[in-house]
Design a protein around this motif. Structure first.
Motif, PDB file in Angstrom:
ATOM      1  N   MET A  13      -6.372  13.657   4.100  1.00  0.00           N
ATOM      2  CA  MET A  13      -7.455  12.777   3.692  1.00  0.00           C
ATOM      3  C   MET A  13      -6.905  11.600   2.882  1.00  0.00           C
ATOM      4  SD  MET A  13     -10.269  13.242   4.880  1.00  0.00           S
ATOM      5  CE  MET A  13     -10.686  14.272   6.213  1.00  0.00           C
ATOM      6  N   ASN A  14      -5.846  11.873   2.143  1.00  0.00           N
ATOM      7  CA  ASN A  14      -5.217  10.852   1.341  1.00  0.00           C
ATOM      8  C   ASN A  14      -4.691   9.704   2.169  1.00  0.00           C
ATOM      9  OD1 ASN A  14      -4.291   9.877  -1.038  1.00  0.00           O
ATOM     10  ND2 ASN A  14      -3.676  11.909  -1.680  1.00  0.00           N
ATOM     11  N   ILE A  15      -3.999  10.049   3.250  1.00  0.00           N
ATOM     12  CA  ILE A  15      -3.449   9.007   4.127  1.00  0.00           C
ATOM     13  C   ILE A  15      -4.583   8.191   4.725  1.00  0.00           C
ATOM     14  CG2 ILE A  15      -2.300   8.628   6.326  1.00  0.00           C
ATOM     15  CD1 ILE A  15      -0.089   9.631   5.112  1.00  0.00           C
ATOM     16  N   ILE A  16      -5.616   8.904   5.192  1.00  0.00           N
ATOM     17  CA  ILE A  16      -6.704   8.193   5.861  1.00  0.00           C
ATOM     18  C   ILE A  16      -7.430   7.274   4.881  1.00  0.00           C
ATOM     19  CG2 ILE A  16      -8.879   8.464   7.110  1.00  0.00           C
ATOM     20  CD1 ILE A  16      -7.779  11.110   8.171  1.00  0.00           C
ATOM     21  N   ASN A  17      -7.751   7.789   3.691  1.00  0.00           N
ATOM     22  CA  ASN A  17      -8.507   6.982   2.737  1.00  0.00           C
ATOM     23  C   ASN A  17      -7.630   6.018   1.952  1.00  0.00           C
ATOM     24  OD1 ASN A  17     -10.937   8.208   3.399  1.00  0.00           O
ATOM     25  ND2 ASN A  17     -10.536   9.896   2.004  1.00  0.00           N
ATOM     26  N   GLY A  18      -6.479   6.518   1.512  1.00  0.00           N
ATOM     27  CA  GLY A  18      -5.619   5.726   0.645  1.00  0.00           C
ATOM     28  C   GLY A  18      -5.168   4.423   1.285  1.00  0.00           C
ATOM     29  N   LEU A  19      -4.803   4.473   2.560  1.00  0.00           N
ATOM     30  CA  LEU A  19      -4.306   3.265   3.212  1.00  0.00           C
ATOM     31  C   LEU A  19      -5.408   2.233   3.432  1.00  0.00           C
ATOM     32  CD1 LEU A  19      -1.771   4.668   5.819  1.00  0.00           C
ATOM     33  CD2 LEU A  19      -1.319   3.730   3.581  1.00  0.00           C
ATOM     34  N   GLN A  20      -6.665   2.668   3.218  1.00  0.00           N
ATOM     35  CA  GLN A  20      -7.771   1.733   3.418  1.00  0.00           C
ATOM     36  C   GLN A  20      -8.271   1.138   2.107  1.00  0.00           C
ATOM     37  OE1 GLN A  20     -10.809   3.006   6.268  1.00  0.00           O
ATOM     38  NE2 GLN A  20      -9.640   4.855   6.573  1.00  0.00           N
TER      39      GLN A  20
ATOM     40  N   TRP B  71      -0.258  -7.668 -16.680  1.00  0.00           N
ATOM     41  CA  TRP B  71       0.232  -6.941 -15.494  1.00  0.00           C
ATOM     42  C   TRP B  71      -0.321  -7.466 -14.182  1.00  0.00           C
ATOM     43  CZ3 TRP B  71      -3.359  -4.442 -12.488  1.00  0.00           C
ATOM     44  CH2 TRP B  71      -4.600  -4.168 -13.090  1.00  0.00           C
ATOM     45  N   ALA B  72      -1.541  -8.012 -14.226  1.00  0.00           N
ATOM     46  CA  ALA B  72      -2.167  -8.435 -12.971  1.00  0.00           C
ATOM     47  C   ALA B  72      -1.444  -9.621 -12.335  1.00  0.00           C
ATOM     48  CB  ALA B  72      -3.630  -8.774 -13.206  1.00  0.00           C
ATOM     49  N   SER B  73      -0.717 -10.390 -13.124  1.00  0.00           N
ATOM     50  CA  SER B  73      -0.048 -11.552 -12.517  1.00  0.00           C
ATOM     51  C   SER B  73       1.466 -11.368 -12.457  1.00  0.00           C
ATOM     52  CB  SER B  73      -0.413 -12.821 -13.280  1.00  0.00           C
ATOM     53  OG  SER B  73      -0.298 -12.612 -14.660  1.00  0.00           O
ATOM     54  N   THR B  74       1.928 -10.111 -12.482  1.00  0.00           N
ATOM     55  CA  THR B  74       3.356  -9.876 -12.303  1.00  0.00           C
ATOM     56  C   THR B  74       3.643  -9.530 -10.849  1.00  0.00           C
ATOM     57  OG1 THR B  74       3.094  -7.553 -12.786  1.00  0.00           O
ATOM     58  CG2 THR B  74       3.652  -8.974 -14.646  1.00  0.00           C
ATOM     59  N   LYS B  75       4.914  -9.456 -10.549  1.00  0.00           N
ATOM     60  CA  LYS B  75       5.306  -9.231  -9.164  1.00  0.00           C
ATOM     61  C   LYS B  75       5.210  -7.749  -8.779  1.00  0.00           C
ATOM     62  CE  LYS B  75       8.491 -11.866  -6.353  1.00  0.00           C
ATOM     63  NZ  LYS B  75       9.655 -12.723  -6.352  1.00  0.00           N
ATOM     64  N   TRP B  76       5.571  -6.860  -9.708  1.00  0.00           N
ATOM     65  CA  TRP B  76       5.722  -5.461  -9.330  1.00  0.00           C
ATOM     66  C   TRP B  76       4.727  -4.509  -9.968  1.00  0.00           C
ATOM     67  CZ3 TRP B  76       8.306  -4.868  -5.156  1.00  0.00           C
ATOM     68  CH2 TRP B  76       9.304  -5.785  -4.853  1.00  0.00           C
ATOM     69  N   LEU B  77       4.013  -4.955 -11.010  1.00  0.00           N
ATOM     70  CA  LEU B  77       3.158  -4.019 -11.732  1.00  0.00           C
ATOM     71  C   LEU B  77       1.785  -3.700 -11.112  1.00  0.00           C
ATOM     72  CD1 LEU B  77       3.906  -4.801 -15.479  1.00  0.00           C
ATOM     73  CD2 LEU B  77       4.433  -2.721 -14.204  1.00  0.00           C
ATOM     74  N   PRO B  78       1.138  -4.630 -10.414  1.00  0.00           N
ATOM     75  CA  PRO B  78      -0.230  -4.333  -9.978  1.00  0.00           C
ATOM     76  C   PRO B  78      -0.377  -3.007  -9.222  1.00  0.00           C
ATOM     77  CG  PRO B  78       0.220  -6.626  -9.612  1.00  0.00           C
ATOM     78  CD  PRO B  78       1.515  -6.011 -10.067  1.00  0.00           C
ATOM     79  N   MET B  79       0.505  -2.735  -8.284  1.00  0.00           N
ATOM     80  CA  MET B  79       0.338  -1.536  -7.471  1.00  0.00           C
ATOM     81  C   MET B  79       0.498  -0.237  -8.278  1.00  0.00           C
ATOM     82  SD  MET B  79      -0.637  -1.885  -4.367  1.00  0.00           S
ATOM     83  CE  MET B  79      -1.836  -3.131  -4.549  1.00  0.00           C
TER      84      MET B  79
ATOM     85  N   ASN C 291      -6.327   4.923 -10.026  1.00  0.00           N
ATOM     86  CA  ASN C 291      -6.891   5.786  -8.998  1.00  0.00           C
ATOM     87  C   ASN C 291      -6.654   7.265  -9.279  1.00  0.00           C
ATOM     88  OD1 ASN C 291      -8.446   4.371  -7.187  1.00  0.00           O
ATOM     89  ND2 ASN C 291      -6.678   3.566  -6.094  1.00  0.00           N
ATOM     90  N   SER C 292      -5.530   7.587  -9.914  1.00  0.00           N
ATOM     91  CA  SER C 292      -5.297   8.991 -10.270  1.00  0.00           C
ATOM     92  C   SER C 292      -6.345   9.440 -11.282  1.00  0.00           C
ATOM     93  CB  SER C 292      -3.916   9.188 -10.880  1.00  0.00           C
ATOM     94  OG  SER C 292      -2.962   8.550 -10.116  1.00  0.00           O
ATOM     95  N   TRP C 293      -6.648   8.564 -12.241  1.00  0.00           N
ATOM     96  CA  TRP C 293      -7.701   8.880 -13.209  1.00  0.00           C
ATOM     97  C   TRP C 293      -9.017   9.066 -12.483  1.00  0.00           C
ATOM     98  CZ3 TRP C 293     -12.026   5.710 -14.173  1.00  0.00           C
ATOM     99  CH2 TRP C 293     -12.848   6.132 -15.226  1.00  0.00           C
TER     100      TRP C 293
ATOM    101  N   ILE D 199       0.844  -1.199   0.000  1.00  0.00           N
ATOM    102  CA  ILE D 199       0.000   0.000   0.000  1.00  0.00           C
ATOM    103  C   ILE D 199       0.887   1.260   0.000  1.00  0.00           C
ATOM    104  CG2 ILE D 199      -0.401   0.287   2.499  1.00  0.00           C
ATOM    105  CD1 ILE D 199      -3.067   0.573  -0.193  1.00  0.00           C
ATOM    106  N   CYS D 200       2.034   1.197   0.683  1.00  0.00           N
ATOM    107  CA  CYS D 200       2.933   2.362   0.677  1.00  0.00           C
ATOM    108  C   CYS D 200       3.508   2.586  -0.722  1.00  0.00           C
ATOM    109  CB  CYS D 200       4.064   2.183   1.688  1.00  0.00           C
ATOM    110  SG  CYS D 200       3.487   2.196   3.384  1.00  0.00           S
ATOM    111  N   TYR D 201       3.883   1.484  -1.363  1.00  0.00           N
ATOM    112  CA  TYR D 201       4.387   1.516  -2.734  1.00  0.00           C
ATOM    113  C   TYR D 201       3.342   2.167  -3.640  1.00  0.00           C
ATOM    114  CZ  TYR D 201       5.933  -0.814  -7.143  1.00  0.00           C
ATOM    115  OH  TYR D 201       6.329  -1.106  -8.406  1.00  0.00           O
ATOM    116  N   ASN D 202       2.099   1.718  -3.489  1.00  0.00           N
ATOM    117  CA  ASN D 202       1.000   2.253  -4.282  1.00  0.00           C
ATOM    118  C   ASN D 202       0.771   3.735  -3.997  1.00  0.00           C
ATOM    119  OD1 ASN D 202      -2.120   2.945  -4.048  1.00  0.00           O
ATOM    120  ND2 ASN D 202      -1.857   1.550  -5.772  1.00  0.00           N
ATOM    121  N   GLN D 203       0.736   4.090  -2.713  1.00  0.00           N
ATOM    122  CA  GLN D 203       0.408   5.457  -2.340  1.00  0.00           C
ATOM    123  C   GLN D 203       1.509   6.445  -2.735  1.00  0.00           C
ATOM    124  OE1 GLN D 203      -2.595   6.831  -0.835  1.00  0.00           O
ATOM    125  NE2 GLN D 203      -3.135   4.960  -1.894  1.00  0.00           N
ATOM    126  N   ALA D 204       2.760   5.982  -2.667  1.00  0.00           N
ATOM    127  CA  ALA D 204       3.865   6.868  -3.041  1.00  0.00           C
ATOM    128  C   ALA D 204       3.669   7.336  -4.477  1.00  0.00           C
ATOM    129  CB  ALA D 204       5.199   6.142  -2.884  1.00  0.00           C
TER     130      ALA D 204
END
Lengths: 298, 277
Positions: free
Chosen positions: A223-230, A152-160, A167-169, A75-80
């Motif tokens: 708000m990002n931290i609160i929502n994003g991590l969930q 991409w969905a079944s790779t190790k690093w791409l999903p996030m 989510n940016s879109w 989730i940190c990888y994703n949020q960064a």
């Protein structure tokens, strides 16, 4: 002790706020205490009477669970990626829309469409669009950005990262509006004065725009931290309960859900939830402290 | 001067070009969804990105056979409708209590409402589920309605607006002998219409689009909502009945878009005032 009789208007006041008080006690305080209690129990929802006190065992297990830390890492990888992307896109569009303020209505409407769409719908469409046979990869192949279709969905690093782009879109419209609201309220004379002093575009941006947008920036990041991590629905829609192969899309909430409803370990899940809540709360506080440094409390 | 004007014009054109280009990127997934909903299954499979060769309504008609769409629609409307009305009315009530009455400890109450926005909702998911389970609320409409009937953010929005309502109106009504409840319903509520519209659409959108709630609490098929129906349909038959999935997605999205287009201005206000005190 002095007994003060409540005036009529005070009684009415109590009546008016009572729905919130009841809600707060029943749906927030009580569950919180219950979570705390359950986190010390070995409890199965089907047989709550067989609950057993296990002390800090659930907490230790949660804190020592490699999958939990894997999910935290994910989730940190994703949020960064997501925070940087959505921040830049949102701010850029706010700046652009400010230039065409009166005629920008139609764009505001269009940019906001992803926000009002349900995550379920948006994620299914996105999955098809980004699939190896979908239009995005076709275009990328044509432009030589990729050599062959990517699952991409079944790779190790791409999903996030891919979900971060999705989510940016989906959410940049909100940031755009919040920033636009802030930009419009900045006193135009500040820019004119800066022009007279011969300040360049960059100078104006970093010396006027960014500092005066601070309330909005603080709000957005918090708000990002609160929502994003969930994050939950996005990954549930695309992967199994454990984040697919390599657990590369496992988020803490998804893991908690799996613990509670797949493994039926409510005590474990409670401890995980509290641990995540604690992490979110700490991060929020640290962030607010950092962002508010140097400014006075209002 | 001429040069500066020309430069300004060029700049404007450039900005519009960027905005239009990005609008296309943003809208493309919607276009893709609607377009595919009018294709046949094989056509989607073989030619997902091409325009439809003819208008096929197989997705829309087939969707009614696979899912009990009228029932799902009814459930979703009922739940989202009641939740939205409750949420809007309660937000107004609580805001009135805080801003316009002498409720004891109003400053502290306001602080707690603000702070409660910071509680990560997820922390409470499991215990709330256990609570609902022991109350026997699983598989009911009320489990989808009441936990969402109060939201601190909406209360906060109404409070900010209600502060601008002049107390003189209220005093005048009090002198005329109006009770607090009448003042609230007949004077303050009508004056707060813009912010109530904002709260209304925020609550409606949240309720209509919610998947997590139904997923947790609803097992009984007769209580499914549209989102849950779509989710179950999509996971049970991956890759088949594609035309129906696209049709169902288009169908689900339309009501929110309509509500949004009507109340757009109020919706946008929900986000623009943030940070201004």
């Amino acid at each position: 002790m002095k007994h003060r009789k409540l005036s009529q208007r005070q009684k009415w006041g109590i009546f008016f706020i009572s729905p919130w008080v009841i809600f707060f006690l029943v749906f927030q305080i009580y569950p919180f205490l219950l979570a705390f209690k359950n986190s010390f129990l070995d409890i199965n929802i089907l047989q709550p009477e067989k609950a057993r006190f296990v002390g800090f065992w659930n907490w230790i297990q949660a804190a020592a669970d490699p999958l939990f830390w894997k999910s935290m890492f994910n989730i940190c990888y994703n949020q960064a990626i997501y925070i940087v992307l959505s921040f830049i896109i949102g701010l850029t569009f706010a700046l652009l829309l400010k230039e065409v303020l009166s005629k920008g209505g139609i764009f505001r409407t269009i940019y906001f469409l992803p926000v009002i769409t349900s995550i379920t719908v948006a994620m299914i469409v996105f999955k098809y669009i980004s699939s190896p046979t979908g239009p995005i990869q076709a275009l990328m192949l044509q432009w030589g950005m990729i050599k062959e279709p990517v699952f991409w969905a079944s790779t190790k690093w791409l999903p996030m990262p891919v979900i971060a782009v999705f989510n940016s879109w989906k959410w940049f419209g909100v940031y755009m509006l919040i920033f636009l609201g802030g930009l419009v309220s900045i006193n135009q004379q500040l820019y004119e004065a800066a022009d007279i002093d011969g300040a360049g575009w960059l100078n104006k941006f970093f010396r006027i725009t960014i500092p005066l947008l601070k309330p909005q920036i603080v709000f957005v990041l918090t708000m990002n931290i609160i929502n994003g991590l969930q994050m939950f629905t996005e990954v549930l829609m695309t992967f199994d309960l454990y984040g697919g192969r390599y657990n590369s899309a496992l988020t803490p909430v998804l893991y908690m859900y799996a613990k509670a409803f797949d493994k039926m370990e409510m005590g474990d899940a409670s401890a995980l939830g509290l641990l995540l809540g604690l992490i979110i709360y700490t991060l929020t506080m640290v962030q607010m402290k950092l962002l508010n440094r140097g400014t006075e409390e209002v | 001067m001429e040069m500066a004007y020309k430069k300004k014009q060029m700049q404007k054109i450039f900005i519009y070009a960027v905005l239009v280009l990005c609008a296309i990127v943003v809208i493309y997934p919607f276009f893709y969804m609607v377009m595919n909903s009018f294709k046949t299954g094989p056509e989607i499979q073989h030619n997902p990105t091409a325009l439809p060769q003819g208008l096929s309504f197989a997705g829309y008609t087939g969707m009614f056979d696979t899912l009990n769409v009228p029932l799902l629609f009814f459930n979703t409307t009922l739940v989202a409708g009641i939740l939205t009305l409750l949420n809007t009315f309660i937000s107004a009530m609580v805001a009135y209590g805080i801003v316009k009455t002498d409720v004891p400890g109003k400053k502290i109450l306001f602080r707690i409402i603000l702070a409660s926005m910071m509680i990560p909702g997820i922390l409470l998911t499991i215990p709330t589920y256990m609570m609902m389970y022991s109350w026997d609320w699983i598989n009911t409409y009320r489990v989808l309605i009441f936990p969402g009937s109060v939201s601190a953010y909406n209360i906060f929005l109404v409070i900010q607006f209600m502060k601008q309502v002049d107390d003189a109106y209220l005093e005048a009504a009090r002198i005329d002998g109006a009770g607090e409840w009448d003042i609230f319903c007949k004077i303050v509520l009508p004056m707060c219409k813009p912010v109530l519209a904002t709260v209304f659409i925020l609550a409606f959108m949240g309720a209509w689009n919610d998947l997590f709630g139904p997923l947790l609490y609803i097992r009984d098929k007769s209580l499914w909502t549209l989102q849950l129906g779509l989710y179950r349909f999509n996971t049970s038959t991956p890759g088949t009945y594609l035309e129906q999935i696209y049709a169902a997605m288009t169908f689900i999205t339309i009501p929110v878009v309509i509500v949004f287009l009507f109340l757009q201005k109020n919706f946008i206000k929900a986000f623009t005032g943030i940070g201004l005190k």
